[in-house]
Design a protein around this motif. Structure first.
Motif, PDB file in Angstrom:
ATOM      1  N   GLN A 245      -9.831   2.178   5.667  1.00 34.96           N
ATOM      2  CA  GLN A 245     -10.733   1.404   4.830  1.00 34.96           C
ATOM      3  C   GLN A 245     -11.845   2.294   4.301  1.00 34.96           C
ATOM      4  O   GLN A 245     -12.422   3.099   5.039  1.00 34.96           O
ATOM      5  CB  GLN A 245     -11.323   0.258   5.648  1.00 34.96           C
TER       6      GLN A 245
ATOM      7  N   THR B 272     -12.142  -9.063  -6.794  1.00 35.74           N
ATOM      8  CA  THR B 272     -11.331  -8.002  -6.188  1.00 35.74           C
ATOM      9  C   THR B 272     -12.229  -6.934  -5.592  1.00 35.74           C
ATOM     10  O   THR B 272     -13.237  -6.571  -6.182  1.00 35.74           O
ATOM     11  CB  THR B 272     -10.426  -7.356  -7.259  1.00 35.74           C
TER      12      THR B 272
ATOM     13  N   THR C 267      -6.659 -11.303   5.780  1.00 36.12           N
ATOM     14  CA  THR C 267      -7.707 -10.496   6.411  1.00 36.12           C
ATOM     15  C   THR C 267      -7.247  -9.991   7.772  1.00 36.12           C
ATOM     16  O   THR C 267      -7.441  -8.826   8.121  1.00 36.12           O
ATOM     17  CB  THR C 267      -9.007 -11.310   6.547  1.00 36.12           C
TER      18      THR C 267
ATOM     19  N   ALA D 213     -16.131   0.932  -1.415  1.00 29.46           N
ATOM     20  CA  ALA D 213     -15.477  -0.199  -2.081  1.00 29.46           C
ATOM     21  C   ALA D 213     -16.485  -0.926  -2.975  1.00 29.46           C
ATOM     22  O   ALA D 213     -17.674  -0.994  -2.667  1.00 29.46           O
ATOM     23  CB  ALA D 213     -14.903  -1.160  -1.054  1.00 29.46           C
TER      24      ALA D 213
ATOM     25  N   CYS E 165     -10.652   0.088  -1.992  1.00 29.83           N
ATOM     26  CA  CYS E 165     -10.945  -0.410  -0.651  1.00 29.83           C
ATOM     27  C   CYS E 165     -10.066   0.199   0.443  1.00 29.83           C
ATOM     28  O   CYS E 165     -10.553   0.500   1.523  1.00 29.83           O
ATOM     29  CB  CYS E 165     -10.802  -1.924  -0.659  1.00 29.83           C
ATOM     30  N   TYR E 166      -8.769   0.354   0.192  1.00 27.21           N
ATOM     31  CA  TYR E 166      -7.838   0.822   1.221  1.00 27.21           C
ATOM     32  C   TYR E 166      -6.930   1.919   0.677  1.00 27.21           C
ATOM     33  O   TYR E 166      -6.698   2.010  -0.528  1.00 27.21           O
ATOM     34  CB  TYR E 166      -6.928  -0.312   1.707  1.00 27.21           C
TER      35      TYR E 166
ATOM     36  N   TYR F 259       0.826  -1.212   0.000  1.00 25.85           N
ATOM     37  CA  TYR F 259       0.000   0.000   0.000  1.00 25.85           C
ATOM     38  C   TYR F 259       0.862   1.265   0.000  1.00 25.85           C
ATOM     39  O   TYR F 259       0.463   2.286  -0.561  1.00 25.85           O
ATOM     40  CB  TYR F 259      -0.984  -0.007   1.172  1.00 25.85           C
TER      41      TYR F 259
ATOM     42  N   ASP G 222      -7.110  -0.837  -4.686  1.00 20.15           N
ATOM     43  CA  ASP G 222      -7.759  -2.150  -4.611  1.00 20.15           C
ATOM     44  C   ASP G 222      -7.133  -2.957  -3.485  1.00 20.15           C
ATOM     45  O   ASP G 222      -5.942  -2.815  -3.183  1.00 20.15           O
ATOM     46  CB  ASP G 222      -7.587  -2.909  -5.927  1.00 20.15           C
ATOM     47  N   ARG G 223      -7.934  -3.808  -2.880  1.00 16.24           N
ATOM     48  CA  ARG G 223      -7.458  -4.666  -1.794  1.00 16.24           C
ATOM     49  C   ARG G 223      -6.552  -5.742  -2.376  1.00 16.24           C
ATOM     50  O   ARG G 223      -6.873  -6.359  -3.394  1.00 16.24           O
ATOM     51  CB  ARG G 223      -8.640  -5.317  -1.088  1.00 16.24           C
TER      52      ARG G 223
ATOM     53  N   HIS H 198      -4.705  -7.193   7.263  1.00 21.77           N
ATOM     54  CA  HIS H 198      -5.376  -5.926   6.933  1.00 21.77           C
ATOM     55  C   HIS H 198      -5.957  -5.296   8.207  1.00 21.77           C
ATOM     56  O   HIS H 198      -5.824  -4.091   8.419  1.00 21.77           O
ATOM     57  CB  HIS H 198      -6.491  -6.145   5.908  1.00 21.77           C
TER      58      HIS H 198
END
Length: 129
Positions: A62, A74, A48, A67, A78-79, A21, A34-35, A51
């Motif tokens: 988040q 996908t 998970t 999202a 998201c983040y 990230y 995107d996650r 995250h």
């Protein structure tokens, strides 16, 4: 109390996820990313948890309401990395941080000061006469 830098040194997967990230957000950290859905050596359940840990340490935030689930599974937008997360990443990698200025780009117009009213003490009033 947990020390985030210690956790990053202890867990290569956590550091790898933060690095992912951080790289995406290095140009503009305000863009939602995107996650990351897969990581070598980490089961989806573990990813998970990782995250969640980054969220708990305020390293990523988040986009809960924005999202979107894409057809390939996908989670898009998201983040995104936080200032704190980017700072931790840079610190661990010896990258000098460039401070983002919170000051306005143009100086604010000066305000006219109010005339201060004060009491004139008897001794001060007598001395000035």
């Amino acid at each position: 109390m947990f020390d985030f830098s210690v956790r990053l040194r202890e867990d290569a997967h956590l550091l790898s996820l933060l690095s992912h990230y951080a790289r995406l957000g290095s140009e503009d950290r305000t863009v939602w990313q995107d996650r990351l859905m897969q990581m070598d050596g980490a089961a989806p359940e573990r990813l998970t948890v990782l995250h969640g840990e980054l969220i708990a340490f305020d390293a990523i935030e988040q986009n809960t309401g924005g999202a979107r689930l894409l057809p390939d599974g996908t989670l898009s937008m998201c983040y995104r990395i936080t200032r704190h997360g980017l700072g931790a990443f840079r610190c661990l990698h010896g990258i000098e941080a460039v401070e983002e200025s919170s000051e306005p780009k143009e100086p604010a117009p000066s305000r006219l000061g109010r005339k201060k009213l004060g009491r004139i003490e008897a001794s001060g009033a007598a001395a000035s006469e």
